[in-house]
Structure formats: C-alpha cells, structure tokens
Design an enzyme around this catalytic site. Sequence first.
Site, PDB file in Angstrom:
ATOM      1  N   SER A 180       3.619  -2.553  10.179  1.00 57.65           N
ATOM      2  CA  SER A 180       5.079  -2.565  10.311  1.00 57.65           C
ATOM      3  C   SER A 180       5.711  -3.897   9.890  1.00 57.65           C
ATOM      4  CB  SER A 180       5.494  -2.175  11.729  1.00 57.65           C
ATOM      5  OG  SER A 180       5.036  -0.858  12.012  1.00 57.65           O
TER       6      SER A 180
ATOM      7  N   LYS B 289       0.087   4.299  -0.130  1.00 63.39           N
ATOM      8  CA  LYS B 289      -0.518   5.491   0.486  1.00 63.39           C
ATOM      9  C   LYS B 289      -0.255   6.686  -0.428  1.00 63.39           C
ATOM     10  CE  LYS B 289       0.567   3.365   4.865  1.00 63.39           C
ATOM     11  NZ  LYS B 289       0.387   3.410   6.287  1.00 63.39           N
TER      12      LYS B 289
ATOM     13  N   GLY C  39       2.616   1.869  10.574  1.00 66.79           N
ATOM     14  CA  GLY C  39       3.546   2.985  10.395  1.00 66.79           C
ATOM     15  C   GLY C  39       4.275   3.376  11.667  1.00 66.79           C
TER      16      GLY C  39
ATOM     17  N   GLU D 251      -5.258  -5.241  10.591  1.00 65.21           N
ATOM     18  CA  GLU D 251      -4.205  -4.253  10.795  1.00 65.21           C
ATOM     19  C   GLU D 251      -4.469  -3.490  12.093  1.00 65.21           C
ATOM     20  OE1 GLU D 251      -2.208  -3.046   6.926  1.00 65.21           O
ATOM     21  OE2 GLU D 251      -4.075  -1.921   6.967  1.00 65.21           O
TER      22      GLU D 251
ATOM     23  N   HIS E 259      -9.333   1.110   5.037  1.00 64.78           N
ATOM     24  CA  HIS E 259      -7.988   1.219   5.614  1.00 64.78           C
ATOM     25  C   HIS E 259      -8.044   2.113   6.854  1.00 64.78           C
ATOM     26  CE1 HIS E 259      -3.819   2.396   6.191  1.00 64.78           C
ATOM     27  NE2 HIS E 259      -3.527   1.228   5.638  1.00 64.78           N
TER      28      HIS E 259
ATOM     29  N   ASN F  68       0.873  -1.181   0.000  1.00 58.03           N
ATOM     30  CA  ASN F  68       0.000   0.000   0.000  1.00 58.03           C
ATOM     31  C   ASN F  68       0.907   1.226   0.000  1.00 58.03           C
ATOM     32  OD1 ASN F  68      -1.871   2.014   0.466  1.00 58.03           O
ATOM     33  ND2 ASN F  68      -2.089   1.527   2.655  1.00 58.03           N
TER      34      ASN F  68
ATOM     35  N   GLU G  20      -6.336   4.475   7.917  1.00 59.50           N
ATOM     36  CA  GLU G  20      -6.215   5.933   7.712  1.00 59.50           C
ATOM     37  C   GLU G  20      -7.520   6.520   7.178  1.00 59.50           C
ATOM     38  OE1 GLU G  20      -2.619   5.439   5.525  1.00 59.50           O
ATOM     39  OE2 GLU G  20      -1.757   4.721   7.405  1.00 59.50           O
TER      40      GLU G  20
HETATM   41  C1  PEP Z   1      -0.557  -0.133   5.801  1.00 60.26           C
HETATM   42  O1  PEP Z   1      -0.454   0.898   5.179  1.00 60.26           O
HETATM   43  O2  PEP Z   1      -1.573  -0.824   5.646  1.00 60.26           O
HETATM   44  C2  PEP Z   1       0.516  -0.536   6.711  1.00 60.26           C
HETATM   45  C3  PEP Z   1       0.413  -1.660   7.352  1.00 60.26           C
HETATM   46  O3  PEP Z   1       1.594   0.324   6.850  1.00 60.26           O
HETATM   47  P1  PEP Z   1       3.045  -0.024   7.503  1.00 60.26           P
HETATM   48  O4  PEP Z   1       3.493  -1.334   6.903  1.00 60.26           O
HETATM   49  O5  PEP Z   1       3.911   1.123   7.103  1.00 60.26           O
HETATM   50  O6  PEP Z   1       2.846  -0.154   8.972  1.00 60.26           O
END
Ligand code: PEP
Length: 255
Positions: A217, A15, A177, A171, A99, A13, A101
């Site tokens: 992460s 973003k 992040g 998630e 998601h 992803n 965010e």
């Molecule tokens: C994500 O954007 O869904 C995500 C898990 O980001 P990151 O791997 O940077 O934590």
Amino acid sequence: MTNRARKPYIAGNWKMNLDRARSLDLIKTVKGRLGDGGDREVAFFVPSIYLADVTAVAQGSPLGVGGQNLWYEANGAFTGEVAPRMLREVGADRALIGHSERRHVFHEPDDWMGRKVRAALDNDLLPVYCIGETLDERKGNRTDRVLKRQLESGFDKVRPEDAHRVTVAYEPVWAIGTGETATIDQVDQAHRTIRKWLVQRFGEPAANLIRILYGGSVKPDNARELMAIDSVDGLLVGGASLQAETFLPIIEFDR
Ligand code: PEP
C-alpha cells in the site's frame, strides 16, 4: 540522494491489470520523465504477454522491465509456465520471485524459491525476492522467524559474488492491496532483521550491496516518509503503479 549507500530502486508491479494500449501509454509517460536514471532505478513488472511490446517501447531508456514470475527449468512439460530464458528473449532484464500472491494464492512453497532465484541469476535476470509475514504470523510474534525462513530458502543457492544482483522486497502480506501500510517502526524493524541476516550470510561488504525494498500500500502520500527510513532502499508498488498520476510522484518522492 547522494548520501545514500545504495541507489534507490522504485518498482511497479502491475499484477494482472491494464491492457496492452494502457501499458504502452504508461511506459511512454514514465520513460519521458526518467532522465538518465543516474540517481534512481525504476522498473515495471509486467504480465508476460505484454513483455515484448513493453520492452520495445522502453528501449533506449534506463527503465527496467521484468517478469512477475518464472519457472526454474529451461524447457519441458510445464504447461502455463515461463522459463527465464524466455523472459530474456523478449527483453526482460529482471523478475519478481516469491511475490505474496504467488505464495498465498498459488501456494508456491519455500523450497522452490532458491531454485527460482538461482535460475534468474544464471539467465542474467535480476531477481527481486519478495518475503513477508501474514497477519496471523505477526500477531503470533513469528515475523522474524518467518522472514529468516524465507531468506534461507531464497538465498539457498546465492553465492557472495552474486549477492549484489539480488534485491529483497519486504512485503507484509496484510499490507498488500489492503490500503493498510506498515508503521515506520514495523518497516524499520523488519528491514533491520533482513539486513542482519544478509550480513551474517554474506559478510558485510557483499551484504551491503543488496537493496531492501518495502512494499504494501505505497502511495504518493506515504512514499517520502517510507523512503526517509534509513533501512529502506526503495519501494515495490502495486495499485499505485497503474497510473502515471500516482506512480510519478512516488518515483519523484524527494522532489
Ligand atoms: C505488490 O503488489 O507487491 C504490492 C505491494 O501491492 P500494493 O502496493 O497494491 O499493496
């Protein structure tokens, strides 16, 4: 990978990162390493503005390309939004829905989720439906309740015969992040809760076709151990999907 019930699914992803040139370079590099895609599914979720160019470069390879969001109507006065049919038109074959965010920065409510998932399915887009608890919810022992509530809303309009086209991404919001990955036990427990809910909702044969990804992460040095968890069918990767040097070892977690 042959003893896995479901084909591993590794998705990046982006973003709101990268630029056009770097996006296309990354697609070319990953495409060159994919082979026939027979033993794993790999996809990128790309800013809408780059989708047409990215899908053109990905063409002819098994690499999936998707939008990061969609609105559930086909047309209308929805300034700034993208309709599922528009994503299809520029070559996307999938979409992220819910998601963290979108939920926490842009305040998308649960009750949009079922309509978004349905709109994706009706437009031949494979939805990856993201769910996960905040740190407060985890600390207050509300993780299972939150996951079930999010599953109820997202699968509200999914029929058993569509179930295999939907993927769930677990998630935990506090792991996205932040550099903090959920422990093996936390991941396994959440994935088992999700699987149990899916079995109750759709029955075992249909539920067993739904893949559950972990995101939060994920990095080259934890991908193998996360993929070794029985209940984990794949990974949704943010930061580490922005560069070939970090994304390729994740795709190749078993090599
Ligand atoms: C994500 O954007 O869904 C995500 C898990 O980001 P990151 O791997 O940077 O934590």
